[in-house]
Design a protein around this motif. Structure first.
Motif, mmCIF file in Angstrom:
data_model
loop_
_atom_site.group_PDB
_atom_site.id
_atom_site.type_symbol
_atom_site.label_atom_id
_atom_site.label_comp_id
_atom_site.label_asym_id
_atom_site.label_seq_id
_atom_site.Cartn_x
_atom_site.Cartn_y
_atom_site.Cartn_z
ATOM 1 N N ILE A 465 -80.283 146.064 35.671
ATOM 2 C CA ILE A 465 -81.207 146.608 36.678
ATOM 3 C C ILE A 465 -80.751 146.168 38.064
ATOM 4 C CG2 ILE A 465 -83.165 146.584 35.110
ATOM 5 C CD1 ILE A 465 -83.995 143.915 36.573
ATOM 6 N N THR A 466 -81.156 146.880 39.084
ATOM 7 C CA THR A 466 -80.728 146.443 40.413
ATOM 8 C C THR A 466 -81.736 145.477 41.037
ATOM 9 O OG1 THR A 466 -80.312 147.077 42.711
ATOM 10 C CG2 THR A 466 -81.588 148.641 41.400
ATOM 11 N N GLN A 467 -81.239 144.328 41.408
ATOM 12 C CA GLN A 467 -82.087 143.319 42.051
ATOM 13 C C GLN A 467 -82.484 143.744 43.455
ATOM 14 O OE1 GLN A 467 -78.852 142.943 41.160
ATOM 15 N NE2 GLN A 467 -77.739 141.498 42.460
ATOM 16 N N ARG A 468 -81.761 144.732 44.045
ATOM 17 C CA ARG A 468 -82.149 145.163 45.399
ATOM 18 C C ARG A 468 -83.532 145.799 45.364
ATOM 19 N NH1 ARG A 468 -76.881 144.454 44.067
ATOM 20 N NH2 ARG A 468 -76.731 146.667 43.531
ATOM 21 N N LEU A 494 -75.846 138.410 41.208
ATOM 22 C CA LEU A 494 -77.066 137.839 40.628
ATOM 23 C C LEU A 494 -76.792 136.587 39.804
ATOM 24 C CD1 LEU A 494 -80.103 138.570 40.867
ATOM 25 C CD2 LEU A 494 -79.940 139.586 38.595
ATOM 26 N N SER A 495 -75.533 136.374 39.425
ATOM 27 C CA SER A 495 -75.246 135.172 38.635
ATOM 28 C C SER A 495 -75.553 133.910 39.450
ATOM 29 C CB SER A 495 -73.787 135.166 38.169
ATOM 30 O OG SER A 495 -72.938 134.949 39.274
ATOM 31 N N ASN A 657 -87.956 144.774 30.370
ATOM 32 C CA ASN A 657 -87.844 143.362 29.988
ATOM 33 C C ASN A 657 -87.050 142.558 31.027
ATOM 34 O OD1 ASN A 657 -85.525 144.773 29.292
ATOM 35 N ND2 ASN A 657 -85.507 144.147 27.127
ATOM 36 N N MET A 658 -86.000 143.185 31.582
ATOM 37 C CA MET A 658 -85.157 142.492 32.567
ATOM 38 C C MET A 658 -85.873 142.369 33.923
ATOM 39 S SD MET A 658 -81.745 144.659 31.610
ATOM 40 C CE MET A 658 -81.205 144.745 29.887
ATOM 41 N N LYS A 659 -86.664 143.393 34.258
ATOM 42 C CA LYS A 659 -87.376 143.376 35.537
ATOM 43 C C LYS A 659 -88.454 142.285 35.542
ATOM 44 C CE LYS A 659 -86.233 148.225 35.708
ATOM 45 N NZ LYS A 659 -86.636 149.600 35.338
ATOM 46 N N PHE A 660 -89.099 142.089 34.410
ATOM 47 C CA PHE A 660 -90.077 140.997 34.298
ATOM 48 C C PHE A 660 -89.366 139.651 34.431
ATOM 49 C CE2 PHE A 660 -92.693 144.198 32.008
ATOM 50 C CZ PHE A 660 -93.934 143.957 32.570
ATOM 51 N N MET A 661 -88.256 139.516 33.751
ATOM 52 C CA MET A 661 -87.529 138.244 33.778
ATOM 53 C C MET A 661 -87.130 137.889 35.211
ATOM 54 S SD MET A 661 -83.906 137.419 31.960
ATOM 55 C CE MET A 661 -83.437 135.737 31.501
ATOM 56 N N LEU A 662 -86.595 138.877 35.906
ATOM 57 C CA LEU A 662 -86.166 138.699 37.307
ATOM 58 C C LEU A 662 -87.321 138.239 38.176
ATOM 59 C CD1 LEU A 662 -83.991 139.433 39.594
ATOM 60 C CD2 LEU A 662 -84.988 141.713 39.568
ATOM 61 N N PHE A 797 -78.355 140.212 33.834
ATOM 62 C CA PHE A 797 -79.030 141.506 33.710
ATOM 63 C C PHE A 797 -79.043 142.343 34.976
ATOM 64 C CE2 PHE A 797 -80.494 138.553 30.480
ATOM 65 C CZ PHE A 797 -79.970 139.226 29.377
ATOM 66 N N SER A 798 -78.135 142.018 35.881
ATOM 67 C CA SER A 798 -77.945 142.896 37.037
ATOM 68 C C SER A 798 -77.128 144.110 36.611
ATOM 69 C CB SER A 798 -77.182 142.161 38.140
ATOM 70 O OG SER A 798 -76.838 143.090 39.152
ATOM 71 N N SER A 799 -77.505 145.277 37.098
ATOM 72 C CA SER A 799 -76.695 146.471 36.817
ATOM 73 C C SER A 799 -75.327 146.363 37.503
ATOM 74 C CB SER A 799 -77.431 147.756 37.241
ATOM 75 O OG SER A 799 -78.015 147.617 38.517
ATOM 76 N N ASP A 800 -75.180 145.442 38.451
ATOM 77 C CA ASP A 800 -73.843 145.207 39.032
ATOM 78 C C ASP A 800 -72.884 144.716 37.942
ATOM 79 O OD1 ASP A 800 -75.105 145.792 41.415
ATOM 80 O OD2 ASP A 800 -75.202 143.708 42.101
#
Ligand code: B1N
Length: 820
Positions: A465-468, A494-495, A657-662, A797-800
């Motif tokens: 997912i994109t963190q932006r 994001l790492s 799931n990844m967006k919640f984690m972020l 879990f960044s789409s990057d």
């Protein structure tokens, strides 16, 4: 703006001028919508400069480019995201503040472009963001639906679908490109004509209907690097008289038919997620955007290259699930019938150019078109697929002599159906799943025969997912806090979040972190008050399940468990219970009856529980209307618990799931999809895992299921909850309202097993996990540590990261660099 220094005064002037010129109004007189348009056009001015610069760079460097073909791009609102990626958000906010305009309010005026259903469409949007940010040349190719995903209203607890006319006031960021319009042909017959000069058969389509595909381009802005890629979505128009051949000119009936065809094709997005409806119009949509996109792509390629045999050196095509698989046959058609290649040459190019991503193993999602429909609508394309099938079957036979069972299982055309997944696999040079577990299931179960024969094609690309959008834009408080603690490198790497780990034992940092979650919960509580009229306590546990409504995602399990807790509280009012707010958000496909019943059940349970004064507000249930990208951002930021409770093996990956984690919400989930990898990253002690494993589920399925009666008749708490579906507790005495849901758990209907999604089987284990959540939450600092560990471990879990893997293993793209 951008690194070109932001000229605040010039920007303000521009906004004023736009309002004057567009609407003949002053700022004070303008409506919110008009201000949104004026601001967006001012922003677009700057975007265009970089868009041109990117094009010029691509012209010059001729880099290898990916064309991401997708029926869906769930972009969400553009204005805020564009400003963020232009690194101009704060400046523009300031400039507007000085004009007495609130940027947040302006953003809220933008319709949420919902050209997608759920995860698959949103993934495409995240991928475009990452491609631009990483500086890779990319086009998204799709359809400019007049009506995207419907707006959901809840009336009397039921879902009502309302059309979403998102283009009503015009889309300020798009640009219509008439000069690239293409004709797309449907139906008719194919005449074969021998050409004595080339000594080849020519295949000529006659008596067809056609439409004109007109592209609209939308800018996709990379973060802070001046790269602007393009999302190209196609509109359909009738071909006007002068395009028609002499035979058809003046044929009124034909003209009206073509007008209607054009209107119909791009009218509406099919609102089915993970489900195949088999509608002719859907096949038309698929061919429409594929044919137009491939024609345009070939024109672009040929501007610089005269040998289409080398197309794959500069172009790669990624097919987002099987929906764009006609690309295989259409490319063959263009290469053979238009470019004059021989079959083997065309096949060589095609199979080096197209790649396929699988997003589901759900049998009801598999695209299988009836041969008669297919061959009538796309006669030449059908011929080509027949030939691909014939040659492929020859290969299977020579590889597995005598194994006709295998031939039957693997054929592309069989039993009167065209199997799109088989075509995609046979032609694709890469076949990937979207999470490690999913890819393993593909290799060893669903696509086993294909994996046996061509293992080298198979690979995994775990989603991202994109963190932006989902941190920077959606959760500015947390984003700023992270930046204060570890610098802003995380925005494009994001790492680096792992550097937050050192704060899990820092009480001051934890207190700040908790306070941010609390502020975000206040924001969501206000939203819920405004749109649902329900008061929720921001100090309660915000337990959230937002995603499309589907039986395999088991919103039903969640609400049954709420009913169970309610029984417990009623029976034991003295019992300790940490207050909880159960938040749901979900659209059901318009024709998916059981999904709609589940929405009604959730709302009925909410009605009963929320209005029961005797439980002192210990439980609240909220169904958020019209779950979509814009409110998702607010919801993720405020969540304490991330419900990811699909039946193991069914959710290919999940991205929510990844967006919640972020955003610092631990997962309460099964070992399914990308949950497996989330747990691997964050540690099992920072998640709440329950339920059958995917192996166990698959085992039961291969052996006729399990018997839910064993549970129903032996666990009285469960029996009580299940019986409450038909005793009127949640239906004002109506015993029939939830009969079908009840039946789905305990009765076998024909082919459908009782409790196919193992809800009763997993119930106890789920309730235990929920109990562990409560225990853990009571320890406020301990919970904050878990939550912060989730943020710190989300880097993968960044789409990057995902896109870099696609580039390294599949696409092999060249970088582009755009100077300011
Ligand atoms: O694609 C997402 C995954 O994260 C989800 O697990 C998966 O369920 C989702 C037909 C689909 N799979 N299949 C679809 C959508 C629309 C349609 O018409 C199928 N969506 C998914 C991203 O990989």
């Amino acid at each position: 703006m951008y690194s070109k220094r932001f000229e605040k005064e010039a920007f303000k002037e521009e906004v004023k001028n736009n309002i004057k010129n567009l609407y003949r109004k002053t700022i004070e007189e303008a409506t919110g919508r008009q201000i949104f348009q004026a601001v967006s056009l001012a922003v677009k001015e700057t975007i265009i400069d970089y868009w041109l610069a990117t094009q010029a760079e691509m012209e010059k460097e001729d880099p290898k480019t990916v064309y991401y073909m997708s029926m869906e791009f769930l972009m969400g609102r553009a204005l805020g995201n564009n400003l963020i990626n232009m690194t101009a958000y704060k400046e523009v906010k300031e400039a507007l503040d000085e004009m007495g305009i609130d940027l947040n309010a302006v953003e809220d005026e933008e319709p949420d472009p919902a050209l997608g259903n759920g995860g698959l469409g949103r993934l495409a949007a995240c991928f475009l963001d990452s491609l631009a940010t990483l500086g890779y040349p990319a086009y998204g190719c799709g359809i400019r639906y007049r009506y995207g995903m419907f707006k959901q209203k809840i009336e009397n607890g039921y879902q009502v679908e309302v059309p979403d006319n998102w283009l009503k006031d015009g889309n300020p960021f798009e640009i219509r490109r008439d000069e690239y319009a293409k004709e797309v042909r449907f139906g008719g017959d194919v005449r074969i004509e021998y050409d004595p000069v080339t000594k080849r058969n020519n295949f000529i389509q006659e008596n067809y209907s056609s439409v004109l595909a007109v592209p609209y381009d939308m800018p996709i802005i990379g973060y802070g690097n001046h790269v602007v890629n393009t999302l190209r979505i196609w509109d359909a128009e009738a071909i006007t008289d002068f395009h028609l051949d002499a035979f058809n000119r003046g044929d009124y009936r034909h003209a009206v038919e073509q007008e209607n065809l054009a209107k119909m094709i791009v009218d509406v997005l099919y609102p089915c997620d993970d489900h195949y409806a088999g509608k002719e119009l859907r096949l038309k949509q698929q061919y429409f955007f594929i044919s137009a996109s491939l024609q345009a792509l070939l024109v672009r390629y040929k501007k610089k290259h005269d040998d289409v045999r080398k197309l794959h050196e500069k172009v790669t095509i990624q097919m987002n699930d099987t929906h764009p698989t006609l690309a295989v046959a259409e490319l063959m058609h263009l290469l053979i019938d238009q470019e004059g290649l021989e079959w083997d040459e065309a096949w060589d190019v095609t199979t080096k150019t197209v790649a396929y991503t699988n997003h589901t193993i759900m049998a009801e999602a598999l695209e299988k078109w009836p041969v008669d429909l297919f061959s009538r609508l796309l006669p030449r394309i059908y011929q080509i697929i027949q030939e691909i099938d014939r040659r492929f079957i020859e290969q299977v036979r020579s590889r597995y002599p005598g194994d006709e069972g295998r031939v039957a299982r693997m054929a592309i055309i069989r039993d009167g159906q065209v199997k799109m997944a088989h075509l995609a696999i046979v032609a694709g040079y890469s076949v990937n799943g979207v999470a490690r577990l999913h890819t393993e299931i593909l290799k060893h179960e669903e696509l086993k025969d294909f994996y046996d024969m061509m293992p080298e094609k198979f690979n995994n690309k775990t989603n991202g997912i994109t963190q932006r959008r989902f941190l920077m834009h959606g959760n500015p408080l947390l984003a700023d806090w992270v930046t204060k603690r570890i610098g802003d490198g995380w925005i494009t790497d994001l790492s680096q979040m792992s550097r937050l780990k050192k704060y899990v034992d820092d009480p001051k940092a934890l207190a700040e972190f908790r306070e941010i979650k609390y502020q975000n919960k206040l924001r969501l509580a206000e939203y819920i008050k405004k749109y649902n009229g329900i008061e929720v306590d921001p100090r309660s546990i915000f337990d959230v399940q937002v995603k499309r409504l589907h039986e395999y995602k088991r919103q039903f399990l969640n609400i049954l468990h709420v009913m169970y807790l309610y029984n417990q509280i009623k029976d034991h009012p003295e019992m300790y219970f940490y207050p909880r707010t159960f938040i749901f958000g979900a659209k059901a496909a318009a024709g998916y009856v059981r999904a709609k019943e589940t929405i009604k059940l959730i709302n009925s349970v909410a009605d009963v529980i929320n209005n029961d004064k005797s439980i002192n507000g210990k439980i609240k249930v909220v169904f958020i209307e019209d779950y979509r990208v814009s409110n998702a951002e607010i919801i993720f930021a405020a969540a304490d618990v991330s419900e990811q409770i699909s039946t193991a093996s069914k959710e290919a990956s999940g991205t929510g799931n990844m967006k919640f984690m972020l955003n610092g919400a631990p997962t309460l989930g099964t070992m399914d999809g990308a949950n497996v990898e989330i747990v691997e990253e964050v540690g099992i002690e920072n998640a709440f895992i329950f339920g059958l494993s995917s192996d166990e589920v698959i085992n039961f399925e291969n052996n006729g299921g399990y018997n839910p009666a064993d549970i129903y008749f032996n666990d009285w708490d469960i029996k009580r909850v299940v019986d409450q579906l038909i005793d009127g507790t949640y239906s004002n005495g109506d015993r029939e309202m939830y009969r079908d849901l009840y039946d789905s758990l305990v009765n076998t209907h024909g082919q459908e097993r009782a409790d196919r999604y193992f809800i009763l089987k997993d119930f106890r284990s789920y309730a235990d996990a929920q109990k562990r959540v409560e225990e853990a939450y009571k320890d406020r600092e301990g919970w904050a540590k878990k939550a912060l560990m989730n943020v710190a471990c989300c880097g993968k879990f960044s789409s990057d990261r995902t896109i870099q893997e696609y580039v390294d293993d599949i696409w092999h793209l060249d970088h582009i660099k755009v100077d300011a």
